[in-house]
Design an enzyme around this catalytic site. Sequence first.
Site, PDB file in Angstrom:
ATOM      1  CG  ASN A 120      -0.361  -0.126   2.510  1.00 19.15           C
ATOM      2  OD1 ASN A 120       0.725  -0.694   2.661  1.00 19.15           O
ATOM      3  ND2 ASN A 120      -1.022   0.393   3.528  1.00 19.15           N
TER       4      ASN A 120
ATOM      5  CD  GLU B 216       1.717  -0.440  10.726  1.00 21.13           C
ATOM      6  OE1 GLU B 216       0.481  -0.537  10.889  1.00 21.13           O
ATOM      7  OE2 GLU B 216       2.235  -0.166   9.647  1.00 21.13           O
TER       8      GLU B 216
ATOM      9  CB  CYS C  97      -2.778  -0.057   8.668  1.00 25.81           C
ATOM     10  SG  CYS C  97      -1.462   1.120   9.024  1.00 25.81           S
TER      11      CYS C  97
ATOM     12  CD  GLU D 254       7.926   0.424  11.410  1.00 23.54           C
ATOM     13  OE1 GLU D 254       9.061   0.961  11.478  1.00 23.54           O
ATOM     14  OE2 GLU D 254       7.718  -0.631  10.801  1.00 23.54           O
TER      15      GLU D 254
END
Length: 494
Positions: A161, A259, A293, A469
């Site tokens: 993505n 993640e 997300c 992150e």
Amino acid sequence: MTSEHSDSWTLLSGPLGPDVGGSRRPGESARPVENPADLEIIATVGDATADVADEAVAVARAAQPAWGRKTMAERSDVLRGVIAEVERHSEELAAIVVAEQGKTITEARGEIAGVRSFFDFAASRHRYRDLGEVIAPTADRRMLTVTEEPLGVVAAITPWNFPAAIFARKVAPALMAGNAIVLKPSEITPLSALALTELCHRAGVPVGIVNVVPGDGLTVGDRLAKHPGVDLVTMTGSTRAGKQVLQAASTSLTPVSLELGGKAPFIVFADADLDAAVDEAVTARFQNCGQVCTCNERTFVHASIAHVFEAKLRARVDALVVGDPRSEHSQMGPKVSAAELEKVDALVQSAIDAGARVATGGARLPSAGDGHWYAPTVLTDVRDDMDIMTREIFGPVLPVTTFDRYDEVIARANASAFGLTSYVFTTDFATAMNATRDLEFGEVYVNRTGPEEVQGFHTGWKESGMGGEDGEHGYRRYVRSRTTYLDFTRRVED
């Protein structure tokens, strides 16, 4: 394996396949890369094998010590060189993202700006960082230190993505910390990673420090996750894939940072700025065709304002310009693949069959072309037990439901296996602060949406991941500590 656009894509000239030790090779099992807007095959990429993944780890392991011994300032200068190369080739990088992933050119340019930001934060924030601490000893003429050291070799598995931005999100801190990296991009979007790796080479990143091994997750990804020569596995992707990586890495007790997916609630209280909430709801749902997300996956609107909110929302969604992602005027492009399109359409049809009402959209868009097009969709009359409200949609579909009380909506928002991102819209300070405390999510946005910022910490709770992150907290995933005990009681004679 070559790119059909080699004349205009200078970064992808020559063979397209694994890039190991600064040398790109054809690879095996030619895999076509499809433009999701028109189904054109824009390139073929040779996959790495498990043996090539092993070679990449060995090359990285051999190269890392010299890189790890460089000063932070020296590594920062190299990262600055990467930034300069990204800026020099920004339009080409954006065009590659558009062609292989399908997001609009405007969004792709924003993604490449994100690449620059990740490298800039790593290069600037950590150039003169504290590398450890001196702790009070228990006796005279002794010293106790805890110092920060590189991990060694990082294996990164990245999704489709944001194929350029997430490359940078993992590579920049890994390099700044003194590590080497072996990265497996998504099988759907390998071109951005190959192009950015080429820029790393041109910028002077030493041979063997950045390696890319495109290929199948069950072959290459699994091999990297299990590899005893890997010191950290960092992965962004689905929760299902994350669990597979975690299980694979457990065989070598390799640390893992994940993640994963999200099911973000978007809560609009009765006192919210309605126009702002509507605008942000659309932005948070339909950016990148809903393939984020952190997307607004469940919209909860107070019953007293629901009618007005839904009317404004439908007008905004109906005004979205869906079309050729290369056009400056397009606001939404296609889904990334046929499989992803089928998944979204099945979720929508299941919701309709279960009683949801289509306020707008709700179907494919064959009129947009031969690609993987889906209409921007708003569903109302949804129930919390529907798949559309429990499974991650990852597409341009916005389900809307209503609530009456604060405690009710918080409980419903928290009743999810995911815990990544949440949104709250209210002008009441107490409501905002209580929601920030009560929502079981790693991120809470109040009266705004994303994207997340490089100096923050992007982390999920529950099945949305482990680790995280960005920022100082994210950087610490790429280093480890060494404790040293010193005794200097023996005097040196004059």
